[in-house]
Design a protein around this motif. Structure first.
Motif, PDB file in Angstrom:
ATOM      1  N   ARG A  46       0.926  -1.168   0.137  1.00  0.00           N
ATOM      2  CA  ARG A  46       0.069  -0.013  -0.039  1.00  0.00           C
ATOM      3  C   ARG A  46       1.007   1.160  -0.228  1.00  0.00           C
ATOM      4  O   ARG A  46       2.190   1.242   0.131  1.00  0.00           O
ATOM      5  CB  ARG A  46      -0.960  -0.058   0.968  1.00  0.00           C
ATOM      6  N   ALA A  48       0.672   5.169  -2.127  1.00  0.00           N
ATOM      7  CA  ALA A  48       0.373   5.334  -3.495  1.00  0.00           C
ATOM      8  C   ALA A  48       1.641   5.241  -4.241  1.00  0.00           C
ATOM      9  O   ALA A  48       1.480   4.505  -5.431  1.00  0.00           O
ATOM     10  CB  ALA A  48       0.243   6.962  -3.550  1.00  0.00           C
ATOM     11  N   ILE A  51       2.286   1.201  -4.682  1.00  0.00           N
ATOM     12  CA  ILE A  51       0.989   0.539  -5.621  1.00  0.00           C
ATOM     13  C   ILE A  51       1.390   0.702  -7.087  1.00  0.00           C
ATOM     14  O   ILE A  51       1.369  -0.364  -7.810  1.00  0.00           O
ATOM     15  CB  ILE A  51      -0.066   1.290  -5.350  1.00  0.00           C
ATOM     16  N   ARG A 105      -6.975  -0.168  -7.111  1.00  0.00           N
ATOM     17  CA  ARG A 105      -7.808   0.874  -6.021  1.00  0.00           C
ATOM     18  C   ARG A 105      -7.874   2.020  -6.779  1.00  0.00           C
ATOM     19  O   ARG A 105      -6.927   2.388  -7.507  1.00  0.00           O
ATOM     20  CB  ARG A 105      -6.413   0.769  -4.867  1.00  0.00           C
ATOM     21  N   CYS A 182      -0.445   8.111   9.049  1.00  0.00           N
ATOM     22  CA  CYS A 182      -0.445   6.863   8.120  1.00  0.00           C
ATOM     23  C   CYS A 182       0.919   6.602   7.895  1.00  0.00           C
ATOM     24  O   CYS A 182       1.876   6.724   8.664  1.00  0.00           O
ATOM     25  CB  CYS A 182      -0.923   7.219   6.722  1.00  0.00           C
ATOM     26  N   THR A 184       4.055   6.702   5.095  1.00  0.00           N
ATOM     27  CA  THR A 184       4.489   7.305   3.884  1.00  0.00           C
ATOM     28  C   THR A 184       6.140   7.156   3.770  1.00  0.00           C
ATOM     29  O   THR A 184       6.879   7.793   2.862  1.00  0.00           O
ATOM     30  CB  THR A 184       4.496   8.951   4.227  1.00  0.00           C
ATOM     31  N   ALA A 188       6.040   2.594   2.052  1.00  0.00           N
ATOM     32  CA  ALA A 188       5.193   3.074   1.048  1.00  0.00           C
ATOM     33  C   ALA A 188       5.732   3.545  -0.408  1.00  0.00           C
ATOM     34  O   ALA A 188       4.946   3.749  -1.351  1.00  0.00           O
ATOM     35  CB  ALA A 188       4.313   4.157   1.544  1.00  0.00           C
ATOM     36  N   THR A 189       7.124   3.424  -0.494  1.00  0.00           N
ATOM     37  CA  THR A 189       7.709   3.847  -1.626  1.00  0.00           C
ATOM     38  C   THR A 189       8.898   2.666  -2.027  1.00  0.00           C
ATOM     39  O   THR A 189       8.932   1.761  -1.406  1.00  0.00           O
ATOM     40  CB  THR A 189       8.484   5.000  -1.499  1.00  0.00           C
ATOM     41  N   THR A 194       8.245  10.168   1.461  1.00  0.00           N
ATOM     42  CA  THR A 194       7.816  11.289   1.233  1.00  0.00           C
ATOM     43  C   THR A 194       7.759  12.127   2.349  1.00  0.00           C
ATOM     44  O   THR A 194       8.747  12.664   2.854  1.00  0.00           O
ATOM     45  CB  THR A 194       6.611  11.425   0.430  1.00  0.00           C
ATOM     46  N   GLY A 260       1.669  12.705   3.818  1.00  0.00           N
ATOM     47  CA  GLY A 260       1.710  12.360   2.234  1.00  0.00           C
ATOM     48  C   GLY A 260       0.237  12.358   1.567  1.00  0.00           C
ATOM     49  O   GLY A 260      -0.313  13.291   2.015  1.00  0.00           O
ATOM     50  N   ALA A 261       0.423  12.026   0.133  1.00  0.00           N
ATOM     51  CA  ALA A 261      -0.944  12.255  -0.484  1.00  0.00           C
ATOM     52  C   ALA A 261      -1.119  11.191  -1.376  1.00  0.00           C
ATOM     53  O   ALA A 261      -0.277  10.301  -1.945  1.00  0.00           O
ATOM     54  CB  ALA A 261      -0.571  13.569  -1.297  1.00  0.00           C
ATOM     55  N   ASP A 262      -2.397  10.810  -1.829  1.00  0.00           N
ATOM     56  CA  ASP A 262      -2.594   9.699  -2.870  1.00  0.00           C
ATOM     57  C   ASP A 262      -2.964  10.709  -3.935  1.00  0.00           C
ATOM     58  O   ASP A 262      -2.861   9.861  -5.244  1.00  0.00           O
ATOM     59  CB  ASP A 262      -3.682   8.859  -2.238  1.00  0.00           C
ATOM     60  N   PHE A 339      -9.979   7.372   2.453  1.00  0.00           N
ATOM     61  CA  PHE A 339      -9.391   8.762   2.395  1.00  0.00           C
ATOM     62  C   PHE A 339     -10.230   9.723   2.637  1.00  0.00           C
ATOM     63  O   PHE A 339     -11.356   9.688   2.461  1.00  0.00           O
ATOM     64  CB  PHE A 339      -8.717   8.725   1.035  1.00  0.00           C
TER      65      PHE A 339
HETATM   66  O1  MRU Z   1      -4.686   3.024   2.547  1.00  0.00           O
HETATM   67  P1  MRU Z   1      -2.983   3.195   2.277  1.00  0.00           P
HETATM   68  O2  MRU Z   1      -2.342   2.512   3.301  1.00  0.00           O
HETATM   69  O3  MRU Z   1      -2.395   2.888   0.786  1.00  0.00           O
HETATM   70  O4  MRU Z   1      -2.769   5.033   2.280  1.00  0.00           O
HETATM   71  C1  MRU Z   1      -1.895   5.416   2.162  1.00  0.00           C
HETATM   72  C2  MRU Z   1      -1.674   7.192   2.360  1.00  0.00           C
HETATM   73  O5  MRU Z   1      -2.671   7.458   2.602  1.00  0.00           O
HETATM   74  C3  MRU Z   1      -0.316   7.520   2.213  1.00  0.00           C
HETATM   75  O6  MRU Z   1      -0.224   8.728   2.850  1.00  0.00           O
HETATM   76  C4  MRU Z   1      -0.133   7.893   0.744  1.00  0.00           C
HETATM   77  O7  MRU Z   1      -0.354   6.882  -0.275  1.00  0.00           O
HETATM   78  C5  MRU Z   1       1.459   8.590   0.424  1.00  0.00           C
HETATM   79  S1  MRU Z   1       2.554   7.299   0.759  1.00  0.00           S
HETATM   80  C6  MRU Z   1       4.097   7.845   0.297  1.00  0.00           C
END
Ligand code: MRU
Length: 375
Positions: A46, A48, A51, A105, A182, A184, A188-189, A194, A260-262, A339
């Motif tokens: 998970r 952004a 993914i 997603r 959350c 980030t 997540a990367t 981030t 962070g941001a999606d 979100f």
């Molecule tokens: O549902 P998730 O865990 O995928 O949500 C992740 C977030 O909201 C993160 O803050 C966002 O994807 C940025 S990750 C660098």
């Protein structure tokens, strides 16, 4: 050694199953797009950027194994007959796989931006005179493989810009307390992170007093993942309940909230993990600068405002149950958006991209300028 969410080499992809953290550290093999879809939809992977990377790498994996060659491996370049058919078949295969992966997603925009970029490249390459399907296949794979290093580089730039901006607002030499939400980070990367990249940059400069990390209900990406990642990297962290955030701002002297941001719309409205909006409201009340850390691949210039961002709703069971334990009466009605959208005027610190810190109101123009310059 830093945690890795994705392990890739040509022909082999595995991901750290984040549903098992922090109890178990288990890498799972991803053997193609179907398994990648499952891992993304089920949130084993998970965040952004992760993914997008896992989806694209699963496509590279299938291509490396020879998929998409049904109509022969002839010559393209607008050529005719069987020769051009190999290139056309490959293009059709890539398109079909991208569409499928995009359905895993809906909110994070990174994958659809990468898909768009790949389509554009593909159009150009397949028109090159005399290009063969094997050559085209190799170019696609190499392009996708390049995304891993690019994501890490972008995160390091975000870290540098964000840390500098935050430190410019405090007395020289002072250490700062940052609140984040959350996960980030490396998880997540492709690495570094981030918002957590900014935290890492502050820590590397010995200017980080402490990170306050929210547990991030309902899926606990904060307590299960961020707390784990920061402890693993020996970065000072205190876990707080989501409901303690406003009190923490009042009592802990928070210098910045960094999330962070999606998906960031052209006007700076930002979709991120549920609970981000209320953090921004609390930050405004306490006059704490609120930053969104987002690579340009998380920005969606096609959307004028956050109202147009599709918000994923997750199964109610993710709220009513915690690791199999039932926390709510059976049959209860549940609303479980993954979100929320923070309006741009609450993003008072700025949006930190790999290019620098942009006031939300300038984001649309900055994206358009970069696109015009071919970047
Ligand atoms: O549902 P998730 O865990 O995928 O949500 C992740 C977030 O909201 C993160 O803050 C966002 O994807 C940025 S990750 C660098």
């Amino acid at each position: 050694m830093a945690l890795e969410s994705i392990r890739y080499r040509r022909g082999s992809l595995s991901v750290l199953n984040q549903r098992l953290l922090p109890e178990r550290l288990r890498y799972e093999r991803v053997d193609g797009a179907e398994r990648a879809w499952e891992a993304i939809n089920g949130m084993e992977v998970r965040g952004a950027p992760a993914i997008a990377l896992v989806a694209c790498l699963s496509l590279a994996l299938e291509l490396a194994a020879g998929a998409g060659a049904d109509a022969g491996d002839g010559t393209g370049g607008g050529g005719d007959g069987e020769a051009g058919a190999g290139v056309a078949a490959l293009e059709a295969f890539v398109e079909q796989r991208l569409r499928f992966l995009l359905s895993a997603r809906p909110t994070a925009v990174n994958l659809s931006r990468e898909a768009e970029r790949l389509r554009e490249r593909l159009r150009g390459w397949s028109r090159s005179p005399g290009i063969t399907a094997p050559e085209l296949r190799e170019r696609i794979i190499e392009h996708i493989e390049g995304l891993l290093a690019k994501d890490r580089e972008d995160n390091e730039s975000i870290g540098t810009h964000g840390a500098r901006h935050i430190l410019s607002r405090v007395p020289a030499g002072a250490a700062v307390t940052v609140l984040t939400h959350c996960n980030t980070g490396s998880l997540a990367t492709a690495g570094y992170g981030t918002a957590l990249g900014i935290v890492r940059a502050l820590h590397a400069q010995a200017r980080l007093r402490r990170v306050l990390c929210t547990e991030t209900r309902p899926y606990n990406q904060g307590s299960r993942l961020t707390a784990f990642e920061l402890l693993h990297d020996r970065i000072p962290v205190t876990l707080i309940a989501d409901s303690a955030a406003a009190a923490a701002m009042r009592e802990h002297g928070v210098d910045a909230v960094v999330v962070g941001a999606d998906r960031v719309a052209a006007n700076g409205d930002t979709a991120n993990k549920i609970g981000t909006f209320q953090l921004a409201v609390a930050a405004r009340h306490h006059r704490v600068p609120f930053y969104v850390a987002a690579p340009s691949s998380s920005c969606d210039p096609a959307l004028a405002s956050g109202d147009q961002i599709p918000i994923e709703e997750r199964p109610g069971q993710e709220l009513t149950h915690l690791q199999g334990l039932c926390l709510a009466p059976p049959g209860i009605d549940v609303w479980n958006p993954a979100f929320d959208v923070t309006p741009h005027d609450l993003i008072t610190g700025g949006i930190v991209t790999e290019w620098g810190v942009v006031p939300p109101g300038d984001l649309g123009r900055a994206l358009a300028d970069r696109a015009a310059g071919g970047q």
